[in-house]
Enzyme design. Sequence first.
Site, PDB file in Angstrom:
ATOM      1  N   CYS A   1      27.638 -66.844 -38.862  1.00 55.81           N
ATOM      2  CA  CYS A   1      27.389 -65.502 -39.781  1.00 55.81           C
ATOM      3  C   CYS A   1      27.575 -63.974 -39.237  1.00 55.81           C
ATOM      4  CB  CYS A   1      25.657 -65.640 -39.664  1.00 55.81           C
ATOM      5  SG  CYS A   1      24.921 -64.186 -40.112  1.00 55.81           S
ATOM      6  N   GLY A   2      28.316 -63.744 -40.368  1.00 50.85           N
ATOM      7  CA  GLY A   2      29.136 -62.146 -40.061  1.00 50.85           C
ATOM      8  C   GLY A   2      28.181 -60.953 -39.883  1.00 50.85           C
ATOM      9  N   HIS A   3      27.050 -61.197 -40.351  1.00 48.41           N
ATOM     10  CA  HIS A   3      25.944 -60.140 -40.205  1.00 48.41           C
ATOM     11  C   HIS A   3      25.398 -60.341 -38.920  1.00 48.41           C
ATOM     12  CE1 HIS A   3      26.001 -58.660 -44.337  1.00 48.41           C
ATOM     13  NE2 HIS A   3      25.866 -59.929 -44.809  1.00 48.41           N
ATOM     14  N   CYS A   4      25.225 -61.655 -38.395  1.00 49.15           N
ATOM     15  CA  CYS A   4      24.720 -61.894 -37.029  1.00 49.15           C
ATOM     16  C   CYS A   4      25.630 -61.081 -35.837  1.00 49.15           C
ATOM     17  CB  CYS A   4      24.585 -63.420 -36.955  1.00 49.15           C
ATOM     18  SG  CYS A   4      23.442 -64.174 -38.099  1.00 49.15           S
TER      19      CYS A   4
END
Length: 504
Positions: A53-56
Amino acid sequence: MKISSKLTLALAALLPALTSVVASDVYDLSQDTFKGEVIGEDLALVEFFAPWCGHCKNLAPHYEEAATELQKKGIKLAKVDCTEHADLCQEYGVNGYPTLKVFRNGTPTDYTGPRKADGIISYMIKQSLPAVSDVTSDSHAEFIKSDKVVLVAYGDASHPIPSAYSEFASGARDNYLFGQYTDSSLPSIPESPSLPAIVLYKSFDEGYSVLSASEIAKLDSASLSDFVKTNSVPLLDEISPENFGTYAEQNLPIAYLFADPAESESRDKLIEELKPIAKEFKGKINFVFIDAIKFIDHGKSLNLPGDSWPAFVVQDLALQTKYPLQENNGKVTPKAVKSFLEKFVKGDIPASIKSAPIPTKQSDPVYKLVADDWENLFGNQDKDIFAEFFAPWCGHCQRLAPIWDTLAEKYASNSNIVIAQMDATENDIPPAAPFKVQGFPTLKFRPAGQSEFVDYNGDRSLDSLVEFVETHRKSTGGESASGSNGDVDEEVFDDEDAPEHDEL
């Protein structure tokens, strides 16, 4: 010797990873360790994440920094890899990444704070304190500087602190720190007000705001909320994705100064000239400045031309209306801004409605709707109207397009049913519309003879769309479109093809 060298190289390769694991102040939890590390804690924050996950990934360094700071205060930060512990994540209703939850004595609630290190630290410190903390002469100096905005109520036995203070604090503890000072010997209070007194300390502008004695005499939660909202944001600050939510929560119009950061000297001079105007309209309008180059798309969405800076525009988030400065040929001067805002506050400035040109003819089965043509279409009460509001870059919209065309073709012979489509990036939804478009595609049906719109929330197959029209249509005459062969279908999945650009 060769084996020893290989072993040395292997250990050297592993050392950075091992050091990272050892150095981390974030607890890495599993199904087996979760209960022991979280459920018994007075307070803990848990991130449920996926490694891909990029946001993670963006959150990770901020989460680590916050964990290091918060462990000093006895607040634990932990994480759970949902690709390895799916059952645990399902147990806590995780359906997106990252999901953050605050656990208080084992009971989870959604984390609603910022995702930068200082914001996480501030939010969790507020969670660790009672709604109103007792402040003494020894702790006063440290307490009033412990966050960007801190409120302290002062009182004694003869002048009790109003009950409205604790009532408001209970509901606003996630956003602000609240203290009460009831020692017999008072510290130095700004402006030396009489008791009871309430002071809002802040790390910007003049550093404090004092609630007047007359206001305290009639204090309730609503009036205290207004005081805090008015004084808890800087007079004129830079706005960005990190603090946009703070302004959105104010429920006040936002006045933007769009300026090119490369022209910092002239920009800073203009900001100083606008500050007296911002002070004059304080409590009615929030003033901000913004990077016009980085956030050029946001400027265009507010109906600025996007090729001339500085520019000035007011946005009313509640009504989703915008008011670009057009007086003085759009040239931003203190005189022009003040005149413009005086008219805006009185309601004398009409909202700017962006519209594509009205088509000279409607030759396609799908009716091409534009803002300036809204009343012409929806003012006709004899017709059932099914409208799609889309964005050209939206993947869902692109997949719906051939299905929407086919739907329009099926009703092409029925003049009482209109299948319409509006490009919501080229057109504003007029104030006359009883709804706002929050995402794409948005599908709305206006039955004949009615003013209310019906939301379409079903799957986007042709059969389902036809069934919806036949169920909700109110017009008489004309042919139905039952008998769809159902050979067009759509796979619904998350958009991955939206353009990359900076947004607020």
